[in-house]
Enzyme design. Sequence first.
Site, PDB file in Angstrom:
ATOM      1  N   CYS A  49      -2.937  -3.167   9.951  1.00 52.29           N
ATOM      2  CA  CYS A  49      -1.868  -2.222   9.632  1.00 52.29           C
ATOM      3  C   CYS A  49      -1.064  -1.966  10.898  1.00 52.29           C
ATOM      4  O   CYS A  49      -1.615  -1.897  12.001  1.00 52.29           O
ATOM      5  CB  CYS A  49      -2.497  -0.926   9.116  1.00 52.29           C
ATOM      6  SG  CYS A  49      -1.354   0.434   9.032  1.00 52.29           S
ATOM      7  N   CYS A  88       4.945  20.407   7.261  1.00 50.34           N
ATOM      8  CA  CYS A  88       4.952  18.964   6.980  1.00 50.34           C
ATOM      9  C   CYS A  88       5.474  18.721   5.561  1.00 50.34           C
ATOM     10  O   CYS A  88       5.448  17.603   5.079  1.00 50.34           O
ATOM     11  CB  CYS A  88       3.569  18.364   7.192  1.00 50.34           C
ATOM     12  SG  CYS A  88       2.312  19.134   6.183  1.00 50.34           S
ATOM     13  N   CYS A 116       0.822  -1.204   0.000  1.00 46.33           N
ATOM     14  CA  CYS A 116       0.000   0.000   0.000  1.00 46.33           C
ATOM     15  C   CYS A 116       0.859   1.257   0.000  1.00 46.33           C
ATOM     16  O   CYS A 116       0.393   2.322  -0.385  1.00 46.33           O
ATOM     17  CB  CYS A 116      -0.938   0.005   1.195  1.00 46.33           C
ATOM     18  SG  CYS A 116      -0.095   0.218   2.749  1.00 46.33           S
TER      19      CYS A 116
END
Length: 389
Positions: free
Chosen positions: A93, A345, A16
Amino acid sequence: MTEGRKCPWSSGPAPCGGCCGDVSHYEKTLAVKLKSVRKTLAGLCVPERIVGAEKPLYYRNKVHRVLVPGERGQVISGIYQAGTHRVIPVKRCLIEDEKAQAVIADTVELIWKFHYEIYDEDTGRGLLRHVLVRTAHASGELMLILVAASNFLPGQKSFVREILRLHPEITTIVLSENRKRTTLVMGDREKVLYGPGFIRDKLCGRTFRISAGSFYQINSPQTEKLYREAVRMAGLDGTQTVIDAYCGIGTIGLCAADKAALVLGAELNGQAASDAVRNIHENDLKNVRVLKADAGDFLEILAGKPETQADRTVLFLDPPRSGATEKFLKSALRLAPAKIVYISCGPESLARDLKRLLGRYRVKEAEAFDMFPFTREHVETLVCLERKK
Ligand code: SAH
């Protein structure tokens, strides 16, 4: 603690692309991220260190699954493969909150049991599109969000009853209506199916309500460290005006409020701005104001006011990954506050914006933060600039 852990979905890099697949050596990933951010910011600033997480696994407080119809009527839930629109089925996950994952798994199962039709992106037909869970680390409150191409689910009362029976820890359930053929996840209308329609969390001793559509940092323990450092770097002594640009639900400004004379926040998203206003009242703060506005427009107005005292002003900005707008930077330079605390970010956009600011400012301090452990490239940077004499 993380020795030898691998993504259960892959022996190599996770398919993913959400994390780097192999979560064996946390310290090494920190060194790689610090090196990479220093490289991007070369010639502009050198982050002294990278602040790592105590718990680098299962930290994501927001978990999202896209729903896709399977060929034999089953419900496939997964995530968009990084950088694509391809859905990769995900059962478990390593970086997402475990409770949230359990709620998602049972919700998907119930969706199948209730025979809800899954939305088909190609035809634009069907009902359910996404499932999201948001958790509050301090209070344990948990929000379930169903995104549907309708404002009504047949049998929604029984659905809500069933999911609450399985997960009494859910404190609110929201139905987000998204009929558009869009890559955006959330719709623009909401219906509360259960509870108050928001969750409350605590950061740096303050309480924050978070609505379904409001931005909230996804790693709460790291966020507390980041905000504390940001406020320390600002060197507030109770006399300054703090501008909290791109303020979301008001987190940074509210955490700085007891060390400032006045806090002024600006946020474009209506839901987040209205959460921020409520948060001011819930924390009983008299010296904070938040406006729903474009941060650039807001700063331009402040810069044009003769009563704005630049020497007594500290500007915090925490923009999206694309960085600050040209209008914002121009107004920041015109206002020329004593300090600018930039939380970023996106190292590339930070480098671009620093180039604009460094003529008038010098870097006082800079640090990197690992807000997204075990992701390949995500790194947060905190830079404190002071105006040149
Ligand atoms: N400081 C907050 C939010 C940071 S995320 C926190 O740490 O939680 C960036 C925020 O900027 C988001 O809430 C987004 O809605 C908002 N935003 C995006 N573009 C904007 C703009 N042009 N003006 C004001 N806010 C904007």
